[in-house]
Design an enzyme around this catalytic site. Structure first.
Site, short mmCIF file in Angstrom:
data_model
loop_
_atom_site.label_atom_id
_atom_site.label_comp_id
_atom_site.label_asym_id
_atom_site.label_seq_id
_atom_site.Cartn_x
_atom_site.Cartn_y
_atom_site.Cartn_z
N LYS A 1 3.67 2.67 7.14
CA LYS A 1 4.05 1.90 8.32
C LYS A 1 5.27 2.51 9.01
O LYS A 1 5.96 3.36 8.46
CB LYS A 1 4.33 0.44 7.94
CG LYS A 1 3.14 -0.27 7.31
CD LYS A 1 1.90 -0.23 8.19
CE LYS A 1 2.00 -1.11 9.41
NZ LYS A 1 0.75 -1.14 10.21
N HIS B 1 -1.13 -5.39 9.22
CA HIS B 1 -1.33 -4.59 8.00
C HIS B 1 -2.18 -5.38 7.00
O HIS B 1 -1.88 -5.49 5.81
CB HIS B 1 -0.02 -4.12 7.40
CG HIS B 1 0.98 -5.19 7.05
ND1 HIS B 1 1.72 -5.17 5.90
CD2 HIS B 1 1.34 -6.32 7.69
CE1 HIS B 1 2.50 -6.23 5.85
NE2 HIS B 1 2.28 -6.94 6.92
N ARG C 1 -13.20 11.93 14.80
CA ARG C 1 -13.03 10.73 13.95
C ARG C 1 -11.81 10.90 13.05
O ARG C 1 -11.51 12.00 12.60
CB ARG C 1 -14.27 10.51 13.07
CG ARG C 1 -15.45 9.92 13.82
CD ARG C 1 -16.69 9.83 12.92
NE ARG C 1 -16.46 9.01 11.73
CZ ARG C 1 -16.55 7.69 11.71
NH1 ARG C 1 -16.85 7.03 12.79
NH2 ARG C 1 -16.35 7.03 10.58
N ARG D 1 0.83 -1.21 0.00
CA ARG D 1 0.00 0.00 0.00
C ARG D 1 0.86 1.26 0.00
O ARG D 1 2.06 1.21 0.23
CB ARG D 1 -0.89 0.04 1.25
CG ARG D 1 -1.96 -1.01 1.32
CD ARG D 1 -2.64 -0.95 2.67
NE ARG D 1 -1.70 -1.24 3.76
CZ ARG D 1 -1.93 -0.99 5.04
NH1 ARG D 1 -3.07 -0.44 5.40
NH2 ARG D 1 -1.02 -1.29 5.95
N HIS E 1 2.59 3.93 15.70
CA HIS E 1 2.27 2.93 16.74
C HIS E 1 3.10 3.13 18.00
O HIS E 1 3.73 2.20 18.49
CB HIS E 1 2.45 1.50 16.19
CG HIS E 1 1.68 1.24 14.94
ND1 HIS E 1 0.31 1.28 14.88
CD2 HIS E 1 2.09 0.96 13.67
CE1 HIS E 1 -0.10 1.03 13.64
NE2 HIS E 1 0.96 0.83 12.89
N SER F 1 -7.70 -5.68 15.40
CA SER F 1 -7.25 -4.54 16.20
C SER F 1 -5.77 -4.64 16.55
O SER F 1 -5.09 -3.64 16.72
CB SER F 1 -8.08 -4.43 17.48
OG SER F 1 -9.44 -4.30 17.18
N GLN G 1 2.81 1.05 23.34
CA GLN G 1 3.16 -0.23 22.73
C GLN G 1 4.64 -0.50 23.00
O GLN G 1 5.39 0.39 23.39
CB GLN G 1 2.91 -0.18 21.21
CG GLN G 1 1.44 -0.01 20.83
CD GLN G 1 1.07 1.42 20.51
OE1 GLN G 1 1.59 2.34 21.12
NE2 GLN G 1 0.16 1.60 19.57
N ILE H 1 -2.26 -10.11 12.10
CA ILE H 1 -1.44 -9.39 11.11
C ILE H 1 -1.78 -7.90 11.22
O ILE H 1 -2.96 -7.53 11.13
CB ILE H 1 -1.72 -9.91 9.69
CG1 ILE H 1 -1.35 -11.40 9.59
CG2 ILE H 1 -0.98 -9.10 8.65
CD1 ILE H 1 -1.82 -12.07 8.31
N THR I 1 -21.25 -5.65 24.60
CA THR I 1 -20.07 -5.93 25.43
C THR I 1 -20.07 -5.15 26.74
O THR I 1 -19.15 -5.28 27.54
CB THR I 1 -18.76 -5.61 24.67
OG1 THR I 1 -18.78 -4.23 24.28
CG2 THR I 1 -18.62 -6.48 23.43
#
Length: 368
Positions: free
Chosen positions: A77, A315, A129, A18, A95, A273, A100, A313, A223
């Site tokens: 990425k 991506h 958003r 991509r 990320h 996610s 993380q 995965i 949930t």
């Protein structure tokens, strides 16, 4: 006024085809007065010549470190791991804002180099958003991968390497063929079904023939009582599409799986996610991201119990690289057109404020 320049870098993540800027979007930016540099990249779904044809200037592969410091670098990425200081302005998915693994080390590179990060995940509109997201295609591709893993498991096999598809229809037909012609008879559960990602997953299941009553669509209402949920064990494929913004009880646990024993119907979990290294991962039954070359990881289920695998995965939309890129790039275009005014345009100002906040947190952790 000087032209606004923008540098599209290559992607170094394996299998990532991509791009953040397609030739279509590049032409619109050039028509608006931008100067677009594009790194040559044989892995990208769009050919170098397609960019050249609309007026982009081709530059050497992975040459952005030598680009003028005042030209923003855009990619998708995260950059490969390194300790090198980063002096440029980068627009990408980094990320590293939700603690993380390795988050503070990533941000420390910007601290030491004086660079700026505009994280694509946090470019938002007035309602909060995201202005551009791959969510729909992530859900669509994730559901497809889950169905393919189930088909392989039914043959007593493990899902092999996944390859990108030319378009959605090719993906749907491939999945139907692997399932023996149709997904009829499958029972699936999508959590986060009302979001972009969830809608993509539901659409894939519909298109491969899963009956509407066999597609369980859960969102926040379902949930709200808090997990873990027995219902997850009673479907063939579970697709997690939630956006994790705060700690929640787990949806599924190792203890639950062990207690179900041979009565468990669940065979495949697709964690679109991918909060794998997040300390609040709601699916704490695995701890690694999987890849296109090895899409699944087995879950410890106890001797004599039916197998269970996870797809994680990070991506997935690159399984549909052309369509996913065109949609994302078109949605990002209005914000990119405001890039020359990034010191006053709300979307960029707020993204930089968030970066400064996270940078300060990282500097504290790293002792900078």
């Amino acid at each position: 006024m000087a032209k606004q320049s923008l540098w599209l870098r290559c992607e170094k993540k394996q299998f990532e085809r991509r791009t953040a800027i397609t030739p279509t979007t590049a032409k619109q930016l050039i028509d608006a007065g931008f100067e677009i540099f594009v790194e040559r990249d044989s892995q990208r779904i769009f050919k170098d010549e397609e960019y050249e044809a609309v007026g982009c200037k081709l530059v050497e592969h992975n040459s952005w470190p030598n680009a003028p410091k005042d030209i923003p670098i855009i990619g998708l990425k995260e950059l490969p791991e390194s300790d090198d200081p980063i002096p440029h302005t980068h627009i990408q998915f980094a990320h590293c804002y939700k603690q993380q693994a390795g988050w503070s080390k990533v941000l420390s590179r910007f601290h030491r180099g004086g660079g700026t990060l505009y994280d694509l995940e946090f470019l938002t509109d007035e309602q909060g958003r995201r202005v551009a997201a791959f969510g729909y295609h992530a859900g669509f591709a994730g559901a497809a991968a889950g169905a393919l893993a189930l088909a392989a498991e039914r043959r007593g096999q493990v899902l092999g390497q996944l390859e990108p598809y030319e378009n959605e229809n090719a993906m749907v037909e491939s999945v139907k063929a692997e399932l023996g012609g149709s997904g009829k008879g499958l029972k699936v559960l999508v959590i986060g079904a009302l979001g972009r990602c969830g809608r993509g997953a539901v659409d894939l299941f519909r298109k491969v023939g899963v009956e509407e009553d066999d597609i369980l669509k859960w969102d926040m209402a379902e949930t709200a009582k808090g997990g873990p949920f027995q219902e997850i064990l009673d479907v063939d494929v579970f697709v997690n599409c939630i956006y994790l913004s705060s700690p929640i009880p787990p949806f599924l646990t190792q203890e639950q799986i062990a207690a179900a024993g041979k009565d468990r119907r669940l065979r495949v979990v697709v964690d679109v996610s991918c909060d794998t290294t997040n300390p609040h991962n709601p699916i704490p039954i695995y701890n690694i991201n999987t890849t296109f070359s090895k899409p699944t990881v087995p879950v410890e289920v106890g001797e004599g119990n039916p197998p269970l695998s996870v797809i994680s995965i990070d991506h997935l939309p690159t399984l549909l690289p052309r369509e996913a890129s065109e949609q994302f790039s078109a949605n990002l275009l209005p914000s990119l057109l405001e890039l020359p005014d990034r010191k006053s345009a709300r979307v960029w100002v707020e993204a930089e404020q968030l970066f400064r906040q996270k940078l300060a947190e990282a500097a504290k952790v790293e002792g900078l």
